[in-house]
Design a protein around this motif. Structure first.
Motif, mmCIF file in Angstrom:
data_model
loop_
_atom_site.group_PDB
_atom_site.id
_atom_site.type_symbol
_atom_site.label_atom_id
_atom_site.label_comp_id
_atom_site.label_asym_id
_atom_site.label_seq_id
_atom_site.Cartn_x
_atom_site.Cartn_y
_atom_site.Cartn_z
ATOM 1 N N LEU A 44 98.976 -75.934 71.354
ATOM 2 C CA LEU A 44 97.600 -75.533 71.641
ATOM 3 C C LEU A 44 96.831 -76.586 72.422
ATOM 4 C CD1 LEU A 44 96.551 -73.936 68.223
ATOM 5 C CD2 LEU A 44 97.652 -72.856 70.203
ATOM 6 N N HIS A 45 97.160 -77.880 72.187
ATOM 7 C CA HIS A 45 96.436 -78.971 72.838
ATOM 8 C C HIS A 45 97.411 -80.055 73.295
ATOM 9 C CE1 HIS A 45 93.236 -77.136 70.338
ATOM 10 N NE2 HIS A 45 92.456 -77.460 71.355
ATOM 11 N N SER A 46 96.990 -80.814 74.302
ATOM 12 C CA SER A 46 97.773 -81.946 74.782
ATOM 13 C C SER A 46 97.591 -83.132 73.849
ATOM 14 C CB SER A 46 97.338 -82.336 76.199
ATOM 15 O OG SER A 46 96.039 -82.923 76.163
ATOM 16 N N ASP A 47 98.320 -84.221 74.115
ATOM 17 C CA ASP A 47 98.187 -85.435 73.304
ATOM 18 C C ASP A 47 96.778 -86.020 73.368
ATOM 19 O OD1 ASP A 47 100.815 -85.214 72.599
ATOM 20 O OD2 ASP A 47 101.550 -86.606 74.130
ATOM 21 N N LEU A 48 96.058 -85.747 74.466
ATOM 22 C CA LEU A 48 94.690 -86.251 74.620
ATOM 23 C C LEU A 48 93.642 -85.260 74.128
ATOM 24 C CD1 LEU A 48 94.938 -87.956 78.136
ATOM 25 C CD2 LEU A 48 94.926 -89.057 75.890
ATOM 26 N N GLY A 49 94.093 -84.136 73.551
ATOM 27 C CA GLY A 49 93.159 -83.181 72.982
ATOM 28 C C GLY A 49 92.701 -82.079 73.904
ATOM 29 N N ALA A 50 93.196 -82.022 75.132
ATOM 30 C CA ALA A 50 92.798 -80.964 76.064
ATOM 31 C C ALA A 50 93.505 -79.657 75.705
ATOM 32 C CB ALA A 50 93.142 -81.361 77.492
ATOM 33 N N GLN A 51 92.773 -78.550 75.811
ATOM 34 C CA GLN A 51 93.384 -77.259 75.505
ATOM 35 C C GLN A 51 94.452 -76.932 76.528
ATOM 36 O OE1 GLN A 51 90.690 -73.936 75.032
ATOM 37 N NE2 GLN A 51 92.344 -72.437 75.061
ATOM 38 N N LEU A 52 95.592 -76.418 76.048
ATOM 39 C CA LEU A 52 96.693 -76.020 76.910
ATOM 40 C C LEU A 52 96.773 -74.492 76.976
ATOM 41 C CD1 LEU A 52 99.459 -78.475 75.634
ATOM 42 C CD2 LEU A 52 98.100 -78.685 77.730
ATOM 43 N N PRO A 53 97.206 -73.950 78.104
ATOM 44 C CA PRO A 53 97.371 -72.500 78.180
ATOM 45 C C PRO A 53 98.622 -72.061 77.435
ATOM 46 C CG PRO A 53 98.134 -73.512 80.205
ATOM 47 C CD PRO A 53 97.554 -74.627 79.367
ATOM 48 N N LEU A 54 98.574 -70.870 76.875
ATOM 49 C CA LEU A 54 99.752 -70.233 76.293
ATOM 50 C C LEU A 54 100.253 -69.184 77.281
ATOM 51 C CD1 LEU A 54 98.439 -69.799 72.632
ATOM 52 C CD2 LEU A 54 99.710 -71.724 73.625
#
Length: 295
Positions: free
Chosen positions: A115-125
């Protein structure tokens, strides 16, 4: 310029120091209106993380290995449908992943959220319409043109799908296992139609299809009844389409599979996931091919 993460303790210490040095009067400030959502094209510009190395170094990727080796002149390619869940949907998905995590009394697989990257950014599904395949440099433009024409001529309209099931599924190489949401077959059968277009286009460039073996007739009937759909003819891969939520390097144990099967999906089954374009990622470049307007 690379981003640098500071620990919470450093951040808090810095903040307290600043407060001691400068004391400003407080004012009541009315918050302004909410910012509008980012345009869909914005996400295409930042669809890939920065390449750290062209060599296969699992330590840089949580233990994952590169499925397709990096070769000069080869362009890793993936066709898919993209979904950016809203805030409430993200909360539901995060809760499901948490319920499928490790038990403290056993050595279950470590579950990594998508759901999120290591830095907390939302990732697309996404829902895949192809395997990870390879195009040569000289094939890229013609492939893109071929795919665009096929989708345009097909008159496939934008459509919605609903989550339906939750289970573990491995990649082709059995190197990773994914916690996935199966989805109901849309009324327009858009998923099967787009999959056929994708497979046909890839075949013209010598690439393998996704889901090469269709479900048997008995399985088709079962899936159709369970998903509330009717047969629209042709091969039915409705039981294969899914949205990956998390991954693990270890095969799930029977106990973990049982725990996943017991998760309550009532709220997730109310979600409508809309798709209005096909994404074609070739190398680090993402193209968006619009579907017809269903309204």
């Amino acid at each position: 310029m690379p981003l640098v993460q500071y620990s919470d303790s450093e951040s808090d210490s810095e903040s307290r120091s600043s407060i001691r040095q400068v004391k400003k009067p407080r004012h009541n400030i009315n918050p302004g209106p909410s910012l509008p959502p980012l345009p869909a094209a914005f996400h295409n510009l930042y669809a890939s993380s920065t390449r750290v190395s062209v060599q296969d170094n699992p330590s840089l990727h949580g233990g994952r290995t590169r499925v397709i080796p990096h070769v000069e002149g080869n362009w890793p390619t993936h066709l898919y449908l993209e979904w950016y869940p809203g805030k409430d949907e993200l909360s539901l998905l995060a809760d499901v992943i948490a319920q499928c995590g490790n038990l403290p009394d056993e050595k279950d697989p470590i579950v990594h959220s998508l759901l999120h990257s290591d830095l907390g950014a939302q990732l697309p599904l996404h829902i895949s319409l192809s395997r990870p395949v390879i195009l040569r440099t000289e094939q890229r433009a013609l492939f893109t043109e071929t795919l665009q024409k096929a989708i345009h001529d097909s008159h496939v309209l934008s459509f919605d799908v609903q989550p339906d099931t939750l289970y573990w599924s491995s990649n082709y190489e059995k190197t990773r296992w994914f916690l996935v949401l199966g989805v109901k077959r849309p009324i327009s059968d858009g998923l099967n139609r787009l999959l056929k277009l994708s497979n046909d286009c890839l075949a013209r460039f010598g690439q393998p299809p996704l889901y090469a073996t269709p479900l048997s007739q008995g399985q088709q009937t079962s899936v159709s009844l369970r998903k509330g759909g009717t047969s629209l003819g042709g091969e039915d891969f409705s039981g294969c389409f899914h949205i990956s939520l998390a991954w693990s390097l270890s095969e799930p144990s029977p106990k973990e599979r049982e725990r996943v099967a017991g998760v309550d999906l009532h709220a997730l089954r109310e979600i409508q996931v809309g798709f209005d374009s096909v994404k074609a990622k070739i190398g680090n470049i993402v193209g968006s091919i619009p579907l017809g307007n269903s309204s």
